[in-house]
Write an enzyme that holds these catalytic residues in place. Structure first.
Site, PDB file in Angstrom:
ATOM      1  N   ASP A   1      67.470  84.818   4.722  1.00  0.00           N
ATOM      2  CA  ASP A   1      68.075  83.573   4.264  1.00  0.00           C
ATOM      3  C   ASP A   1      67.357  82.395   4.927  1.00  0.00           C
ATOM      4  O   ASP A   1      66.509  82.571   5.805  1.00  0.00           O
ATOM      5  CB  ASP A   1      69.561  83.594   4.655  1.00  0.00           C
ATOM      6  CG  ASP A   1      70.376  82.490   4.013  1.00  0.00           C
ATOM      7  OD1 ASP A   1      69.890  81.862   3.056  1.00  0.00           O
ATOM      8  OD2 ASP A   1      71.515  82.258   4.478  1.00  0.00           O
TER       9      ASP A   1
ATOM     10  N   GLU B   1      63.293  78.510   3.218  1.00  0.00           N
ATOM     11  CA  GLU B   1      62.532  77.566   2.388  1.00  0.00           C
ATOM     12  C   GLU B   1      61.341  76.926   3.124  1.00  0.00           C
ATOM     13  O   GLU B   1      60.413  76.513   2.417  1.00  0.00           O
ATOM     14  CB  GLU B   1      63.473  76.478   1.852  1.00  0.00           C
ATOM     15  CG  GLU B   1      64.475  76.964   0.832  1.00  0.00           C
ATOM     16  CD  GLU B   1      65.593  77.801   1.444  1.00  0.00           C
ATOM     17  OE1 GLU B   1      66.107  78.710   0.766  1.00  0.00           O
ATOM     18  OE2 GLU B   1      65.942  77.573   2.622  1.00  0.00           O
TER      19      GLU B   1
END
Length: 885
Positions: free
Chosen positions: A458, A461
């Protein structure tokens, strides 16, 4: 010049034509925006562009027909005479003047590669100075094909490249427009499109059929709960375009990872604006939509083969609070008899949210994992990339990382420090081979404490709770403050992430940002194989083209709402286009608390996500202490019964789903797909996003509206069968039908002629795989059908590549079903037994049924015309025949 046509088309020059004339006769839909950044008349005209009020301002929010647009006579690149090469064509491009962004590159080169009969590749780049190119592996050019399905025309003045389909002359790509621009940090190219039917261009929360009324799509991976019309977790600059006149499809892929804007306008046309790299385009000819995806995954890499258990049902939440809290839910699911293969934990299992640690209430987590394994179940947990620097000398992941130089650095060469859940953190540079080895070692060490089976990665980005770093980003860097900023959320490249000027082993974060999650997927995939010596299971939030080779994706932090449930279908269909078929949304929603009815309907839909996981948040505004439990066993008996039934249906159909994943892995086909993929001539299906298919056989029509007990489903032309009863529906044309859908039912229909292989289900895939198989045979109107089964041990790496599998084809015709084994390298194929055959569309009652020449008992439903043969014990690793008279 067999495949090339050279055109000379000179537009009028400013010296001989007035601006008024050159700005006239523009349809609103064919205006190309000259000033997407802060449009104003003075600035527009200073760029040499036209400023006019639209004749019909068809706005979409604040976005609509541009007031500022390029005139007919805008200065352009010219192309020199092209030369033939071993791979296709080469030509130099030039312009004499600079344009309105700094760093105009006046001399460019075009290389056109005729790579295959159905794939054209071209690059536009600076021949004098090396520029960043995306570091993913793409196919090497072989011999030029003898024939191609495309024709290429190169226009000299202004430069443009036009690609058409040779069979019918239809347009695939045409950039013969005079506003192609190429500067160091601003590259723009536009093309006409063949139709408004465009799909892809992710990751964005939008309809599956993309809106084309001046819709802007920004690309720059971002930690962003699902929100419409902004850039989200991953970047996929790929589109599929349908031709409604012919049913043909083609794809356009721009291999560029820099921050980007893409605009669709109703001409129809597309504009790409990127702030770095080169233009690296692939045109994929199809012509079937499914063939386009096969050609696309041939470029970016075929999807990986997930472990069989990864296709079971997964359960998670943030906020179990302890091993005991997690165990309580596992035992509640077992007591309810609801299928579950994998239990997950969110960050609350960690000690102060430090990766690769256990909190005080999770010290006995290994005991739970061992219990799961003993019950044939599996375990996964979350891992974030940010590594805390707050505990030097006592936190080995940071200490060993620092020693080995594995972290992304700032301009001063020291690790860039941001802030995530554990406080200040450094960020691993997964582009560095040393980092991959450090990651593997760290995963291996923690696996000795908790023997987990997969990794949920997770925040990659990468996400950052401060802008750039704890000290900000250098303000004098054009990487942090580029001259043009695409329309990304936050209005800054460093918003919610690290500085674009940060340094990786192979380059700047400015170029590599949207590849960060992709690079972590590779490292995690390889680490799991090294540690477990089994097939990996990696689920990542951030993705990029090619990520499907290494794992799957969930659609991020959605909300418990009916619209979010609806949008999830567009998401799973889009990611199947992107070559990541292992995809699903958080069932019942992550943020906010669900209702029982919503969760019941969402569990029905989620049972048919390729990746099926229920997950929810720790905090909800309406529940100040924590969100309500939403595991299926937390609800009423009726809800539990409904969920048990639909998950058992999923488990029953897993052999068919697994075979679809094999086809995706071997051939690049989709697993979940839109209806029009199977019926490309049916334009009424082009906008359908409330139904979808598994492969070519199973159509899923969920309820997506609160309080509904029926569903309006589009039924394509042809013969269909109700999955549950075998009742037939014969459609002379594609039409919408109202189907009964009581609260405990999701409508499923089988396409005539396409068999499904099933297996008697149990509550885990481990137990289910020991059971007998079955065949569902929905006969076409001529009495024929066919199907396939791929089977292996479900866990070993490389079974297909090493021939350690069995592949069986099934055929029905003339009242006989037969099988043929085309490959039998699976060591346990002798244990595979056929236990039942169900045939839909048997129009007259049989008088006898034989299996391999021996009579067997059977049942016949004269109302629904269904033949049912059960209690069989037929070996599947040898050919068999089932006949009826």
């Amino acid at each position: 010049m067999e495949h090339l046509v050279l055109l000379l088309c000179v537009v009028a020059s400013l010296a001989t034509t007035t601006l008024t004339q050159e700005c006239s006769s523009f349809e609103d839909s064919k205006r190309f925006d000259c000033m997407p950044d802060n449009p104003n008349q003075q600035g527009c005209e200073s760029r040499g562009c036209c400023w006019q009020t639209p004749t019909k301002n068809s706005t979409n929010g604040n976005i609509g027909v541009p007031y500022c647009f390029y005139p007919h006579d805008y200065p352009y690149y010219e192309m020199d005479e092209p030369t033939m090469t071993d791979y296709g064509w080469r030509a130099d491009l030039h312009r004499n003047d600079s344009f309105y962004y700094p760093g105009t590159i006046k001399q460019l080169r075009l290389d056109v590669y005729e790579e295959t009969e159905n794939r054209l590749h071209f690059k536009i780049y600076d021949p004098a100075n090396s520029r960043y190119e995306v570091p993913i592996t793409t196919p090497k050019m072989g011999a030029k094909p003898a024939q191609t399905a495309y024709s290429v025309k190169l226009n000299q003045k202004p430069f443009g490249i036009e690609v058409t389909r040779t069979s019918d002359g239809s347009l695939l790509f045409n950039s013969t427009l005079n506003h192609f621009l190429f500067a160091d940090q601003f590259i723009q190219i536009s093309s006409w499109l063949q139709s408004k039917y465009v799909y892809g261009l992710g990751e964005h929360r939008t309809s599956f059929l993309l809106p084309s009324d001046w819709e802007h799509f920004a690309f720059w991976a971002r930690d962003q709960s699902v929100t419409e019309n902004i850039n989200e977790y991953g970047d996929h600059p790929f589109l599929l375009n349908m031709n409604p006149d012919t049913g043909n499809a083609h794809g356009i892929f721009l291999l560029n990872s820099n921050a980007m804007d893409v605009v669709l306008q109703p001409a129809p046309a597309i504009t790409y604006r990127t702030i770095g790299g080169i233009l690296d385009f692939y045109i994929l000819l199809g012509p079937e939509p499914g063939s386009v995806i096969q050609q696309y995954t041939e470029v970016i890499g075929r999807p990986y083969m997930p472990p069989y258990w990864g296709l079971g049902f997964h359960l998670c939440r943030w906020g179990y609070g302890s091993t005991a809290g997690t165990r309580k839910v596992v035992e509640r699911m077992r007591a309810a008899g609801i299928p579950q293969d994998t239990q997950w934990n969110d960050i609350d299992y960690m000690n102060n949210t430090l990766d690769f640690t256990l909190g005080a209430t999770f010290k006995d987590l290994a005991d739970l994992v061992n219990d799961l394994h003993a019950n044939g179940q599996h375990y996964m947990m979350i891992t974030d990339p940010g590594i805390s620097n707050l505990h030097p000398g006592s936190y080995p992941p940071y200490d060993t990382g620092l020693q080995n130089g594995v972290f992304v650095t700032s301009d001063d060469g020291k690790p860039l420090i941001g802030k995530v859940w554990p406080g200040t953190t450094a960020f691993p540079d997964f582009f560095n081979p040393k980092t991959k080895q450090w990651w593997t070692n760290t995963v291996k060490t923690f696996h000795k404490t908790v023997p987990f089976d997969g990794m949920w990665i997770d925040m990659n980005e990468p996400s950052n709770f401060v802008s750039g770093s704890i000290t900000g980003c250098p303000s004098n860097s054009t990487y942090n403050q580029p001259p043009f900023l695409p329309g990304i959320a936050g209005n800054s490249l460093q918003d919610k992430t690290i500085c674009p000027s940060a340094k990786h082993k192979i380059g700047l974060h400015y170029n590599l940002h949207s590849l960060y999650g992709y690079s972590e997927m590779i490292a995690s995939h390889d680490a799991l194989i090294s540690v477990r010596q089994k097939r990996p299971m990696v689920i990542s939030r951030s993705t990029f083209p090619g990520a499907g080779q290494y794992g799957g994706h969930w659609l991020g932090d959605n909300y418990s709402s009916w619209p979010n449930m609806n949008y999830s279908i567009a998401g799973i269909l889009s990611f199947n286009l992107f070559g990541i078929p292992l995809v699903g949304a958080d069932i019942c929603g992550f943020h906010d608390s669900t209702t029982e009815e919503m969760c019941q309907r969402w569990m029905q839909l989620g049972a048919f996500y390729p990746f099926s996981r229920n997950h929810n948040d720790i905090y909800c505004p309406s529940y100040p202490t924590s969100c309500k439990d939403q595991d299926p066993a937390a609800f009423s008996k009726a809800m539990q019964d409904s969920t048990r039934s639909v998950l058992l249906t999923r488990y029953r159909l897993l052999p068919y789903l697994y075979t679809l994943f094999h086809k995706a892995h071997a051939n690049g086909t989709t697993v979940a797909r839109p209806l029009f993929f199977e019926f490309p001539f049916e334009t009424a299906l082009y906008s359908v996003q409330t139904q979808f298919m598994w492969g070519n056989a199973l159509m899923i029509s969920p309820v997506l509206t609160e309080g509904a007990t029926q569903v309006d489903a589009v039924i394509p032309k042809g013969l269909w069968y109700d999955y549950y009863t075998g009742a037939s529906i014969s459609m002379a044309s594609t039409q919408t039908m109202t189907l009964k859908a009581p609260l405990d039912t999701i409508n499923l229909h089988l396409s005539a002629g396409n068999m499904l292989v099933m297996q008697e289900p149990n509550t885990t895939t481990t137990a289910s795989r020991k059971n007998k198989f079955g065949l569902i045979v929905p006969l076409a109107s001529d009495g024929t059908a066919s199907g396939e089964l791929y089977w292996d041990d479900g866990d070993t790496v490389g079974t297909y590549e090493n021939g350690k599998y069995i592949f069986i084809t099934f055929t029905a015709q003339n009242k006989m079903i037969s099988s043929q084994i085309t490959q039998d390298g699976y060591p346990d194929s002798g244990t595979m037994k056929l236990g039942s055959v169900i045939v839909y569309g048997v129009n007259s009652a049989p008088t006898s049924v034989t299996v391999n020449g021996k009579s067997v008992a059977f049942n016949y439903d004269s109302t629904n015309k269904v033949l049912n043969v059960s209690s069989l014990d037929v070996k599947l690793n040898a050919p068999f025949k089932v006949t009826w008279m």
